[in-house]
Design an enzyme around this catalytic site. Sequence first.
Site, PDB file in Angstrom:
ATOM      1  N   TYR A 143       2.803   0.669   4.586  1.00 27.93           N
ATOM      2  CA  TYR A 143       2.510   0.504   3.157  1.00 27.93           C
ATOM      3  C   TYR A 143       1.841  -0.856   2.914  1.00 27.93           C
ATOM      4  O   TYR A 143       0.766  -0.929   2.318  1.00 27.93           O
ATOM      5  CB  TYR A 143       3.814   0.614   2.373  1.00 27.93           C
ATOM      6  CG  TYR A 143       3.674   0.534   0.869  1.00 27.93           C
ATOM      7  CD1 TYR A 143       3.128   1.588   0.144  1.00 27.93           C
ATOM      8  CD2 TYR A 143       4.123  -0.587   0.166  1.00 27.93           C
ATOM      9  CE1 TYR A 143       3.032   1.523  -1.241  1.00 27.93           C
ATOM     10  CE2 TYR A 143       4.026  -0.654  -1.216  1.00 27.93           C
ATOM     11  CZ  TYR A 143       3.481   0.406  -1.913  1.00 27.93           C
ATOM     12  OH  TYR A 143       3.387   0.334  -3.291  1.00 27.93           O
ATOM     13  N   LYS A 147      -2.097  -1.340   2.053  1.00 27.04           N
ATOM     14  CA  LYS A 147      -2.519  -1.884   0.753  1.00 27.04           C
ATOM     15  C   LYS A 147      -3.355  -3.149   0.940  1.00 27.04           C
ATOM     16  O   LYS A 147      -4.244  -3.435   0.135  1.00 27.04           O
ATOM     17  CB  LYS A 147      -1.284  -2.198  -0.102  1.00 27.04           C
ATOM     18  CG  LYS A 147      -0.559  -0.954  -0.614  1.00 27.04           C
ATOM     19  CD  LYS A 147      -1.321  -0.302  -1.769  1.00 27.04           C
ATOM     20  CE  LYS A 147      -0.515   0.802  -2.422  1.00 27.04           C
ATOM     21  NZ  LYS A 147      -1.223   1.410  -3.556  1.00 27.04           N
ATOM     22  N   ARG A 184      14.466   4.611  -4.959  1.00 24.81           N
ATOM     23  CA  ARG A 184      14.277   3.232  -5.425  1.00 24.81           C
ATOM     24  C   ARG A 184      15.507   2.789  -6.195  1.00 24.81           C
ATOM     25  O   ARG A 184      16.301   3.595  -6.666  1.00 24.81           O
ATOM     26  CB  ARG A 184      13.019   3.130  -6.295  1.00 24.81           C
ATOM     27  CG  ARG A 184      11.778   3.119  -5.435  1.00 24.81           C
ATOM     28  CD  ARG A 184      10.530   2.852  -6.212  1.00 24.81           C
ATOM     29  NE  ARG A 184       9.917   4.050  -6.730  1.00 24.81           N
ATOM     30  CZ  ARG A 184       8.696   4.091  -7.259  1.00 24.81           C
ATOM     31  NH1 ARG A 184       7.972   3.003  -7.343  1.00 24.81           N
ATOM     32  NH2 ARG A 184       8.197   5.223  -7.705  1.00 24.81           N
ATOM     33  N   VAL A 186      16.186   1.467  -9.116  1.00 23.17           N
ATOM     34  CA  VAL A 186      16.463   1.785 -10.525  1.00 23.17           C
ATOM     35  C   VAL A 186      16.971   3.215 -10.657  1.00 23.17           C
ATOM     36  O   VAL A 186      18.026   3.466 -11.272  1.00 23.17           O
ATOM     37  CB  VAL A 186      15.210   1.559 -11.401  1.00 23.17           C
ATOM     38  CG1 VAL A 186      15.491   1.938 -12.848  1.00 23.17           C
ATOM     39  CG2 VAL A 186      14.736   0.112 -11.306  1.00 23.17           C
ATOM     40  N   SER A 187      16.244   4.161 -10.040  1.00 25.55           N
ATOM     41  CA  SER A 187      16.689   5.560 -10.145  1.00 25.55           C
ATOM     42  C   SER A 187      18.021   5.761  -9.430  1.00 25.55           C
ATOM     43  O   SER A 187      18.910   6.447  -9.946  1.00 25.55           O
ATOM     44  CB  SER A 187      15.605   6.512  -9.610  1.00 25.55           C
ATOM     45  OG  SER A 187      15.033   6.004  -8.431  1.00 25.55           O
ATOM     46  N   PHE A 189      20.556   3.585  -8.862  1.00 23.28           N
ATOM     47  CA  PHE A 189      21.699   2.998  -9.582  1.00 23.28           C
ATOM     48  C   PHE A 189      22.012   3.772 -10.865  1.00 23.28           C
ATOM     49  O   PHE A 189      23.168   4.031 -11.183  1.00 23.28           O
ATOM     50  CB  PHE A 189      21.440   1.520  -9.913  1.00 23.28           C
ATOM     51  CG  PHE A 189      21.573   0.575  -8.736  1.00 23.28           C
ATOM     52  CD1 PHE A 189      21.828   1.039  -7.450  1.00 23.28           C
ATOM     53  CD2 PHE A 189      21.452  -0.808  -8.923  1.00 23.28           C
ATOM     54  CE1 PHE A 189      21.945   0.158  -6.365  1.00 23.28           C
ATOM     55  CE2 PHE A 189      21.583  -1.694  -7.857  1.00 23.28           C
ATOM     56  CZ  PHE A 189      21.824  -1.209  -6.575  1.00 23.28           C
ATOM     57  N   GLY A 205      23.491  -7.955  -1.765  1.00 24.54           N
ATOM     58  CA  GLY A 205      22.884  -7.839  -3.092  1.00 24.54           C
ATOM     59  C   GLY A 205      22.365  -9.172  -3.614  1.00 24.54           C
ATOM     60  O   GLY A 205      22.124  -9.334  -4.806  1.00 24.54           O
ATOM     61  N   THR A 208      16.472 -10.655  -4.575  1.00 22.46           N
ATOM     62  CA  THR A 208      16.068 -10.555  -5.988  1.00 22.46           C
ATOM     63  C   THR A 208      14.835  -9.668  -6.160  1.00 22.46           C
ATOM     64  O   THR A 208      14.030  -9.507  -5.242  1.00 22.46           O
ATOM     65  CB  THR A 208      15.746 -11.946  -6.586  1.00 22.46           C
ATOM     66  OG1 THR A 208      14.533 -12.444  -5.987  1.00 22.46           O
ATOM     67  CG2 THR A 208      16.883 -12.925  -6.369  1.00 22.46           C
TER      68      THR A 208
END
Length: 311
Positions: A143, A147, A184, A186-187, A189, A205, A208
Site C-alpha cells: 500500500y 501510493k 479499521r 473506527v468501524s 470499535f 493503545g 496515536t
Amino acid sequence: MRILVTGGAGFIGSHLCERLLGEGHDVICLDNFFTGSKRNIAGLLDHRSFELIRHDVTQPILLEVDRIYNLACPASPIHYQYNPVKTTKTSVMGAINMLGLAKRVRARILQASTSEVYGDPQVHPQTEGYWGNVNPLGVRSCYDEGKRVAETLMMDYHRQNKVDIRIVRIFNTYGPKMAENDGRVVSNFILQALKGEDITVYGQGEQTRSFCFVTDLVEGLARMMSCPDFIGPVNLGNPCETTILEFAQKIIALTGSRSRIVHKPLPADDPKQRQPDISLAKEKLGWEPKIPVEDGLKKTIEYFDGILSLG
Ligand code: NAD
Ligand code: UDP
C-alpha cells in the site's frame, strides 16, 4: 463538468459522488466493487447525471471527462493485505491508466494519496516536506510503496507531459458508509461497542491517530481540485490527535456500552504516531476541518446502529 470518480462506490468515493452531483456535475463512478458496495451509491443510481461503470483501474479505459478523482484502491489494512500484489497493481497501473487518460483528454487529475507515504514517521506532526520512514519490505509496503510510486508517476506525467495534476495526502477519515467488515479502528470499535463485544485495542493503545470526518475531507478534495495553481502534495486531515486507548474509551462513553477493553498483538509496522500539519491546506485552500470528533462519531454510531438493526 463531466467528472470521473474511480473508487466511487467506496466509502469516501460515494460521499464525493453525492457532493459533485449536488453541485450539478455529471458524475461517472468507476469501481470494481472489491471493497465498495452498491448500497453506498444506491441513492444515486436514479439520478439523471449519474453513471456507474464496473471496471478495474488496472485495465485502460477511454472516457471523455474534464476531471478525474483517482480514489480506486482498498484503504483498510486487512483489505489491502488480502492480495498485496493486486494492491500494488491497483495503485501503480491504476495511476498509469488514469494519467494516460488525463493526458489524452486533457483532464485535471487528483490522486488520493495517503499519510502512509510517511510510514512510521520520525517527524511529528507530519509536514509535506517530510520524505517519510517507510519499510519497503513489510506487510504494509504494498500500500505505502504503491501510493508513493503513484505520487512519483503524477509528478513525472506533470513534468514530462504537462498533465494537470493535484496530489492530496489523506489522513485517517471516518464516517457513515465505512464498510462494517473492513477492520479499521473506527468501524471495529463502534460495532464492538454496539454489540457489547470486547473492544480490541492492538498493543497497549499508546499509538496515536488523528480522525477526520468524511464531509470535511470531501470539502478539502473539492477545494484542491478547483484550486487553479497549486498541485500539492497537501495534507488533508484533522489535527486532533488521540491515543487508540483514549479513542476506545471515548467510543464506550458515546455508545454507553458495557464492553470491556482487551489487548491484542500490535500488527507489524503499525505507525506509532500520526498527526497532520495542515498549515499548507489552510494557506493554499482556506481549508480546515469543521466537525468536532464527538459530533462525527455520533453520526457514525447512528449509521452503524441503523445497519445493525437491518439484521
Ligand atoms: P474504500 O475501500 O471504501 O474505497 C476504495 C474503492 O476503490 C472501493 O469502492 C473499491 O471497490 C474500489 N477499488 C479497489 N480496487 C479497485 C480497482 N482495481 N479498480 C476499480 N476500483 C477499485 O476506501 P476509502 O476509505 O473510501 O478510500 C478511498 C481512497 O482514499 C483510497 O485510494 C485510499 O487509499 C485513500 N485514503 C483513504 C483514507 C481513509 O482513512 N479512509 C486515508 C488515506 C487515503
Ligand atoms: N487498531 C486497534 N484495534 C482494532 C483496529 C485497529 O487497536 O480493532 C489500531 C491499529 O493498530 C492502528 C490504529 O488502530 O494503530 C488505526 O488502525 P486502522 O486500521 O484504522 O488504520 P491505520 O493503521 O491504517 O491508520
